[in-house]
Design an enzyme around this catalytic site. Structure first.
Site, short mmCIF file in Angstrom:
data_model
loop_
_atom_site.label_atom_id
_atom_site.label_comp_id
_atom_site.label_asym_id
_atom_site.label_seq_id
_atom_site.Cartn_x
_atom_site.Cartn_y
_atom_site.Cartn_z
N TYR A 141 0.82 -1.14 -0.17
CA TYR A 141 -0.06 0.03 -0.01
C TYR A 141 1.02 1.19 -0.09
O TYR A 141 0.26 2.30 -0.42
CB TYR A 141 -0.78 0.23 0.97
CG TYR A 141 -1.96 -1.05 1.29
CD1 TYR A 141 -2.02 -2.06 0.43
CD2 TYR A 141 -2.84 -1.20 2.56
CE1 TYR A 141 -2.95 -2.87 0.21
CE2 TYR A 141 -3.70 -2.20 2.61
CZ TYR A 141 -3.70 -3.21 1.61
OH TYR A 141 -4.67 -4.18 1.76
N HIS A 152 0.37 -11.67 1.95
CA HIS A 152 -0.71 -11.00 1.21
C HIS A 152 -1.30 -11.74 0.24
O HIS A 152 -2.54 -11.61 -0.05
CB HIS A 152 0.02 -9.79 0.78
CG HIS A 152 -1.12 -8.66 0.47
ND1 HIS A 152 -0.63 -7.53 0.34
CD2 HIS A 152 -2.36 -8.50 0.03
CE1 HIS A 152 -1.74 -6.50 0.02
NE2 HIS A 152 -2.72 -7.21 -0.14
P1 NAP Z 1 -14.38 -1.28 1.14
O1 NAP Z 1 -13.82 -1.18 2.39
O2 NAP Z 1 -15.22 -2.53 0.43
O3 NAP Z 1 -14.84 -0.17 0.35
C1 NAP Z 1 -14.30 1.14 0.38
C2 NAP Z 1 -15.04 2.24 -0.39
O4 NAP Z 1 -16.38 2.33 0.35
C3 NAP Z 1 -14.12 3.46 -0.47
O5 NAP Z 1 -14.53 4.09 -1.49
C4 NAP Z 1 -15.20 4.36 0.63
O6 NAP Z 1 -15.14 5.68 0.11
C5 NAP Z 1 -16.71 3.62 0.63
N1 NAP Z 1 -17.28 3.83 1.90
C6 NAP Z 1 -16.67 3.42 3.24
N2 NAP Z 1 -17.78 3.61 4.02
C7 NAP Z 1 -18.70 3.97 3.39
C8 NAP Z 1 -20.13 4.20 3.86
N3 NAP Z 1 -20.45 3.87 5.12
N4 NAP Z 1 -21.12 4.89 2.94
C9 NAP Z 1 -20.65 4.80 1.67
N5 NAP Z 1 -19.51 4.53 1.05
C10 NAP Z 1 -18.39 4.24 1.96
O7 NAP Z 1 -12.79 -1.75 0.28
P2 NAP Z 1 -11.41 -1.77 0.65
O8 NAP Z 1 -10.73 -0.38 1.04
O9 NAP Z 1 -10.74 -2.37 -0.88
O10 NAP Z 1 -11.36 -2.99 1.69
C11 NAP Z 1 -11.49 -2.68 3.05
C12 NAP Z 1 -9.77 -2.82 3.55
O11 NAP Z 1 -9.34 -4.19 3.27
C13 NAP Z 1 -8.68 -2.10 2.86
O12 NAP Z 1 -8.50 -0.86 3.15
C14 NAP Z 1 -7.43 -3.03 3.15
O13 NAP Z 1 -6.95 -2.56 4.46
C15 NAP Z 1 -8.00 -4.34 2.88
N6 NAP Z 1 -7.79 -5.01 1.84
C16 NAP Z 1 -7.33 -6.14 1.64
C17 NAP Z 1 -7.12 -6.84 0.55
C18 NAP Z 1 -6.05 -8.01 0.51
O14 NAP Z 1 -5.74 -8.52 -0.71
N7 NAP Z 1 -5.67 -8.76 1.65
C19 NAP Z 1 -7.60 -6.26 -0.48
C20 NAP Z 1 -8.24 -5.13 -0.59
C21 NAP Z 1 -8.57 -4.43 0.58
P3 NAP Z 1 -14.73 6.96 1.09
O15 NAP Z 1 -13.12 6.61 1.39
O16 NAP Z 1 -14.70 8.17 -0.05
O17 NAP Z 1 -15.43 7.10 2.21
#
Ligand code: NAP
Length: 295
Positions: free
Chosen positions: A48, A111
């Site tokens: 990241y 990862h």
């Molecule tokens: P996510 O949490 O599913 O979605 C994040 C998106 O949703 C952002 O665009 C955010 O926009 C929006 N959002 C968040 N809360 C909201 C709400 N209450 N209402 C409306 N929109 C909302 O996606 P992610 O960041 O990909 O996944 C979460 C975490 O999982 C990551 O940050 C990371 O730490 C981890 N991850 C791990 C892997 C892996 O391969 N191990 C892969 C992907 C992610 P805003 O920021 O504009 O609010």
């Protein structure tokens, strides 16, 4: 905040703050605010590019006495270019700790399910013995690979497998396998990053309406009730707070049955078995560390 006890006895907050796609220069403030409003689990990764920001945010929060180090649960992850062999993994673990300005991380994950995962696992095991890592985990391992890994490695059972879980990709059978092998499932992209119009989905909206909760809150609550640890990411303070406010209501069996019908049983992103994706991950090794070749 609810806590889950991992298979090594460590306590893990059931809801965390993810920092994927937050630029390093914005991460310290995001992490500081997240801790200030009550998040205790922070999830980052070497890939990241924002471990420095995470470390800075933690340092400020502790200096301002918002929290103690012991109250925090910090996760990071080795990327494919760190999993070439045991030595590359060992070096990467130490560099991570330096960027995070921490003596230990609470959870270190592999990862991706690629590369010398056994060598990297030994490096993680050694770091654990040295007190640099409390718990060890994997990520994006399908259940078949997870079972093989649990049975075949000579370090120990992973505490966690972090995988995609959201209403479009519910992983019902996978959660059963995780239970059987006592590996805690952790959901990445619980909102599928909004794909397939998740935040305006009529079924999820109607359920939320009954409780005066948003779609985001319904999804996170659903994961809590399935015994999954969930990571939510937002850089907007009001959404960060909204996503935390899920411990004062409960979904009924009927709500859960309606959500079950949304399952598309496939990733909202990509399949880790797709040769083109594997090719892309392998190209990262060459791009990040030119000159590294194993063949
Ligand atoms: P996510 O949490 O599913 O979605 C994040 C998106 O949703 C952002 O665009 C955010 O926009 C929006 N959002 C968040 N809360 C909201 C709400 N209450 N209402 C409306 N929109 C909302 O996606 P992610 O960041 O990909 O996944 C979460 C975490 O999982 C990551 O940050 C990371 O730490 C981890 N991850 C791990 C892997 C892996 O391969 N191990 C892969 C992907 C992610 P805003 O920021 O504009 O609010």
């Amino acid at each position: 905040m609810d806590y889950i006890t991992l298979n090594n006895g460590e306590q893990m907050p059931q809801l965390g703050f993810g920092v994927y796609q937050i630029p390093n220069e914005e991460t310290a403030e995001a992490v500081y605010q997240a801790i200030k409003i009550g998040y205790r689990l922070i999830d980052t990764a070497i890939s990241y590019g924002n471990e420095e920001g995470v470390g800075e945010g933690i340092k400020r929060a502790i200096a301002d006495e918002l929290v103690t180090r012991e109250e925090l649960f910090i996760t990071t992850k080795l990327f494919v270019n760190n999993v070439i062999n045991q030595e590359t993994a060992s070096a990467a673990i130490d560099e991570s700790l330096e960027r995070l300005q921490l003596d230990y991380v609470d959870l270190f994950l592999l990862h991706q399910p690629y590369g010398d995962v056994y060598g990297a696992w030994r490096a993680l095991g050694n770091s654990q013995k040295e007190g640099k890592v409390k718990s060890l985990g994997i990520s994006n391992f399908d259940s078949a690979k997870m079972i093989e890994f649990v049975k075949m490695n000579d370090v120990g059972i992973p505490q966690v497998n972090q995988i995609e879980i959201n209403p479009w990709n519910q992983r019902v059978a996978d959660l059963e396998w995780h239970k059987k092998y006592n590996v805690q499932a952790e959901a990445w992209a619980p909102f599928a990053e909004g794909r397939h119009d998740l935040f305006t989905n009529p079924v999820l909206s109607e359920i939320g309406h009954k409780y005066g909760k948003s779609v985001g809150q319904v999804v996170l609550r659903w994961l809590m009730q399935r015994g999954v640890v969930a990571l939510a990411k937002s850089t907007r303070l009001e959404r960060m707070a909204e996503n935390l406010n899920i411990f004062d209501f409960a979904l009924t069996d009927d709500d859960i049955m309606k959500i079950a019908e949304l399952d598309m049983k496939e990733s909202a992103f990509f399949d880790h078995h797709d040769p083109q994706m594997v090719e892309w991950f392998m190209s990262r090794i060459e791009n990040i560390q030119p000159g590294i070749k194993r063949w």
